[in-house]
Design an enzyme around this catalytic site. Structure first.
Site, PDB file in Angstrom:
ATOM      1  N   ASP A  15      20.139 -57.694  31.539  1.00 49.06           N
ATOM      2  CA  ASP A  15      19.884 -57.245  30.169  1.00 49.06           C
ATOM      3  C   ASP A  15      18.833 -56.131  30.152  1.00 49.06           C
ATOM      4  OD1 ASP A  15      20.380 -57.296  27.452  1.00 49.06           O
ATOM      5  OD2 ASP A  15      18.815 -58.778  27.046  1.00 49.06           O
ATOM      6  N   HIS A  32      23.478 -48.033  30.593  1.00 48.54           N
ATOM      7  CA  HIS A  32      24.541 -48.808  31.241  1.00 48.54           C
ATOM      8  C   HIS A  32      24.943 -48.161  32.560  1.00 48.54           C
ATOM      9  CE1 HIS A  32      24.720 -51.384  27.845  1.00 48.54           C
ATOM     10  NE2 HIS A  32      25.290 -50.527  27.022  1.00 48.54           N
ATOM     11  N   LEU A 126      28.745 -61.881  51.251  1.00 50.72           N
ATOM     12  CA  LEU A 126      28.292 -62.243  49.902  1.00 50.72           C
ATOM     13  C   LEU A 126      29.506 -62.327  48.987  1.00 50.72           C
ATOM     14  CD1 LEU A 126      25.671 -62.356  47.923  1.00 50.72           C
ATOM     15  CD2 LEU A 126      26.373 -60.042  47.307  1.00 50.72           C
TER      16      LEU A 126
HETATM   17  C1  IPE Z   1      23.724 -60.813  27.473  1.00 50.72           C
HETATM   18  O1  IPE Z   1      23.039 -59.761  26.910  1.00 50.72           O
HETATM   19  C2  IPE Z   1      25.058 -60.345  28.005  1.00 50.72           C
HETATM   20  C3  IPE Z   1      24.996 -59.485  29.177  1.00 50.72           C
HETATM   21  C4  IPE Z   1      23.937 -59.144  29.838  1.00 50.72           C
HETATM   22  C5  IPE Z   1      26.279 -59.003  29.632  1.00 50.72           C
HETATM   23  P1  IPE Z   1      23.124 -59.448  25.361  1.00 50.72           P
HETATM   24  O2  IPE Z   1      22.263 -58.272  25.109  1.00 50.72           O
HETATM   25  O3  IPE Z   1      24.535 -59.359  24.921  1.00 50.72           O
HETATM   26  O4  IPE Z   1      22.497 -60.772  24.737  1.00 50.72           O
HETATM   27  P2  IPE Z   1      21.815 -61.025  23.332  1.00 50.72           P
HETATM   28  O5  IPE Z   1      22.729 -60.457  22.284  1.00 50.72           O
HETATM   29  O6  IPE Z   1      20.504 -60.330  23.347  1.00 50.72           O
HETATM   30  O7  IPE Z   1      21.656 -62.507  23.267  1.00 50.72           O
HETATM   31  C1  IPE Z   2      22.863 -55.396  28.926  1.00 51.44           C
HETATM   32  O1  IPE Z   2      22.128 -54.422  28.283  1.00 51.44           O
HETATM   33  C2  IPE Z   2      24.277 -54.957  29.186  1.00 51.44           C
HETATM   34  C3  IPE Z   2      25.245 -55.582  28.298  1.00 51.44           C
HETATM   35  C4  IPE Z   2      24.994 -56.492  27.410  1.00 51.44           C
HETATM   36  C5  IPE Z   2      26.614 -55.153  28.418  1.00 51.44           C
HETATM   37  P1  IPE Z   2      22.068 -54.298  26.702  1.00 51.44           P
HETATM   38  O2  IPE Z   2      23.070 -53.291  26.270  1.00 51.44           O
HETATM   39  O3  IPE Z   2      22.176 -55.596  26.030  1.00 51.44           O
HETATM   40  O4  IPE Z   2      20.616 -53.699  26.530  1.00 51.44           O
HETATM   41  P2  IPE Z   2      19.555 -54.073  25.412  1.00 51.44           P
HETATM   42  O5  IPE Z   2      19.369 -55.562  25.463  1.00 51.44           O
HETATM   43  O6  IPE Z   2      20.121 -53.608  24.111  1.00 51.44           O
HETATM   44  O7  IPE Z   2      18.326 -53.349  25.818  1.00 51.44           O
HETATM   45 MG    MG Z   3      20.814 -56.976  25.465  1.00 50.01          MG
END
Ligand code: IPE
Ligand code: IPE
Ligand code: MG
Length: 232
Positions: A15, A32, A126
């Site tokens: 995240d 991303h 892995l």
């Molecule tokens: C969790 O992150 C999903 C992934 C890392 C793929 P999100 O950004 O979607 O989670 P929330 O919305 O903060 O709970």
């Molecule tokens: C995690 O990064 C990747 C996915 C959920 C696909 P986020 O896109 O949720 O990044 P933040 O949490 O908004 O910083």
């Molecule tokens: Mg996120």
């Protein structure tokens, strides 16, 4: 004192990509892209630390609620990860597998990922499990529906019978669950499998999460006392 707990399987909620980008005045999709670029680095570091299974949360069932342009960017990164890094995955002896509602993933992305799964299936260093269109609740519901579609069972199911219907029944439960980006929540990841995982949250955003950060998480894990409900 460190106790050297057994550590076979690390799962990571990757995240913070969006915040990483926004703090630099960049588009979220750039975060991303950087995040996707970090996957192989961390997979290699996992191998160097003796980890046999690494499971990465790449896209949740709830992430379909994001704007179409962000979803498209994430799907295209998943496809390019699977094609552009295929040689490196093989050189590093990494087997790719998927968990999630892969049928909901657009055709070209699904094809690229499943091609990587096929071309890496004999690798052994892995097992890299990518959770794509994955939800822990969806996985449990999908397991129940698979059970219901079978001939009526002759006996009541045990936990281990039930686990045979999960997406990758041979995947052991994670020992350590890492969440980058600082939020203390599970966000519907591996609900069944993390029953006794040790949880480690770091504020570091995923694109910045380094092999040193992984080693810090591992040494924190080694300092934990795991009891599994028993007395120690
Ligand atoms: C969790 O992150 C999903 C992934 C890392 C793929 P999100 O950004 O979607 O989670 P929330 O919305 O903060 O709970
Ligand atoms: C995690 O990064 C990747 C996915 C959920 C696909 P986020 O896109 O949720 O990044 P933040 O949490 O908004 O910083
Ligand atoms: Mg996120």
């Amino acid at each position: 004192m460190t106790t050297e707990n057994t550590l076979n399987h690390i799962a990571i909620i990757m995240d913070g990509n969006g915040r990483w980008a926004q703090e630099r005045g960049l588009q979220r999709t750039e975060g991303h892209r950087q995040g996707a670029n970090n996957i192989l680095t961390i997979a290699q570091a996992a191998i160097e630390n003796g980890i046999k299974f690494l499971t990465l949360y790449a896209f949740s069932t709830e992430n379909w609620k994001r704007p179409p342009s962000e979803i498209a960017a994430l799907m295209s990164l998943a496809a390019s990860f699977s094609t552009e890094h295929l040689d490196q995955l093989n050189q590093n002896d990494i087997k790719v597998q998927v968990i999630g509602r892969i049928d909901d993933v657009p055709f070209s992305t699904r094809n690229s990922i499943l091609n990587a799964v096929k071309k890496t299936k004999n690798n052994r260093a892995l097992t890299l499990t990518l959770a794509i269109s994955y939800g822990g609740r969806a996985e449990i519901v999908d397991a129940v529906n698979k059970i219901l579609s079978q001939p009526r069972p002759s006996k009541r199911l045990t936990e281990s019978d039930f686990a045979d219907f999960l997406y990758q029944p041979d995947l052991p439960d994670p020992d350590l669950l890492i969440r980058t980006g600082g939020d203390h929540r599970i966000s519907n990841f591996l609900l069944w499998q993390i029953a006794y995982a040790e949880i480690y949250v770091t504020p570091t955003y995923w694109p910045d999460f380094s092999p040193q950060d992984l080693e810090k998480a591992i040494s924190d894990f080694n300092s934990r006392t795991r009891r599994f409900g028993a007395l120690k």
